[in-house]
Enzyme design. Structure first.
Site, PDB file in Angstrom:
ATOM      1  N   HIS A 165     -28.021  23.054   4.485  1.00  0.00           N
ATOM      2  CA  HIS A 165     -29.045  23.803   3.746  1.00  0.00           C
ATOM      3  C   HIS A 165     -29.675  22.941   2.669  1.00  0.00           C
ATOM      4  O   HIS A 165     -30.352  23.451   1.783  1.00  0.00           O
ATOM      5  CB  HIS A 165     -28.440  25.062   3.119  1.00  0.00           C
ATOM      6  CG  HIS A 165     -27.707  25.918   4.108  1.00  0.00           C
ATOM      7  ND1 HIS A 165     -26.349  25.822   4.302  1.00  0.00           N
ATOM      8  CD2 HIS A 165     -28.160  26.850   4.981  1.00  0.00           C
ATOM      9  CE1 HIS A 165     -25.977  26.679   5.252  1.00  0.00           C
ATOM     10  NE2 HIS A 165     -27.057  27.311   5.684  1.00  0.00           N
TER      11      HIS A 165
HETATM   12  S1  FES Z   1     -25.866  23.282   1.684  1.00  0.00           S
HETATM   13 FE1  FES Z   1     -25.192  25.028   2.758  1.00  0.00          FE
HETATM   14  S2  FES Z   1     -23.329  24.342   3.479  1.00  0.00           S
HETATM   15 FE2  FES Z   1     -23.994  22.677   2.366  1.00  0.00          FE
END
Ligand code: FES
Length: 272
Positions: free
Chosen positions: A236
């Site tokens: 993410h």
């Molecule tokens: S940024 Fe979501 S799991 Fe690492």
């Protein structure tokens, strides 16, 4: 005054009795003989003649002694309340006086001693039981052996990462350069989402040890990547700096620092 004696008749034992309790003697006629004929043969010879009663005015009535009929056993013991009451033991409380302590204080002391001893025994038993349960639940020696891993520090050149597996998780070990250390310590922690100094995250500045698990949803970040030259989580888009602190992205916390120690004699890093 002359008294008349009357004869007695002993009936032989019978095996039966009437409901009224009179022995049943079928061969014995108990009917009255004819009036005035007291010499006549027949039953009830024990009945006093009418002339005898008239002569004396006093009559001995003959009695028939009938032995017990049937087979019975004598009762020597009774538990009925009526029999006990008749014997004077109906509702009496037993006399426990011989069993009472002569000294109430010594009796109380004995009671306290017994209660205390039982309490100590119960506590000891409970303690050993809990100790057994906890020792059974504790990790065995082979599991404890796996709980720690050793890494040779000489195998990690300066400026390089090493990833090892510890307790099922990846562990990042970074042998930092002097520039990286300077960069990590120059950051103003007030600007950080999870404020933490580099000194708090490292035991020795050149060695950075962290769990390789993103604090967002648990992905494994990539080393030497991201906008801050540290680690980047592609899931993410979380960016960690060269000290493993979160700088950008959805991750809320810095990468976790596990327990570790240095074994300088063997030049090893012990994790766990
Ligand atoms: S940024 Fe979501 S799991 Fe690492």
């Amino acid at each position: 005054m002359a008294l008349l004696s009357t004869s007695r008749i002993n009936l032989l034992p019978t095996s039966r009795a009437l409901a009224s309790g009179v022995p049943f003697a079928p061969k014995l006629a108990l009917s009255l003989p004819p009036q005035g004929d007291h010499h006549a043969a027949g039953p009830r010879s024990d009945v006093v003649p009418k002339w005898a009663a008239r002569a004396t005015g006093s009559v001995n009535v003959s009695r028939v002694s009938a032995p017990p009929t049937g087979i019975f056993s004598q009762r020597f013991f009774s538990t009925s309340s009526r029999a006990l009451a008749a014997a004077g033991n109906g509702s009496q409380v037993p006399d426990w006086t011989p069993y009472e302590a002569s000294n109430a204080d010594s009796n109380r002391t004995l009671s306290y001693f017994m209660v205390g001893s039982l309490g100590v025994l119960a506590a000891s038993g409970a303690k050993s039981t809990v100790a057994d349960i906890l020792s059974n639940m504790a990790a065995s020696a082979d599991v404890l052996a796996l709980a720690k891993i050793e890494v040779e520090m000489g195998s990690i050149p300066e400026g390089k990462n090493l990833i090892v597996k510890w307790r099922g998780k990846p562990v990042f070990i970074r042998h930092r350069t002097a520039d990286e250390i300077e960069e990590a310590r120059a950051v103003d922690i007030k600007s950080l989402r999870d404020p933490q100094t580099d000194e708090d995250r490292t035991q020795r500045p050149e060695w950075l040890v962290m769990l390789g698990v993103c604090t967002h949803l648990g992905c494994v970040p990539i080393g030497e990547a991201g906008d801050y030259g540290g680690w980047f989580c592609p899931c993410h888009g979380s960016h960690y700096d060269i000290s493993g602190r979160i700088r950008r992205g959805p991750a809320p916390l810095n990468l976790e620092v596990p327990e570790y120690a240095f074994n300088d004699e063997e030049e090893k890093l012990v994790i766990g």
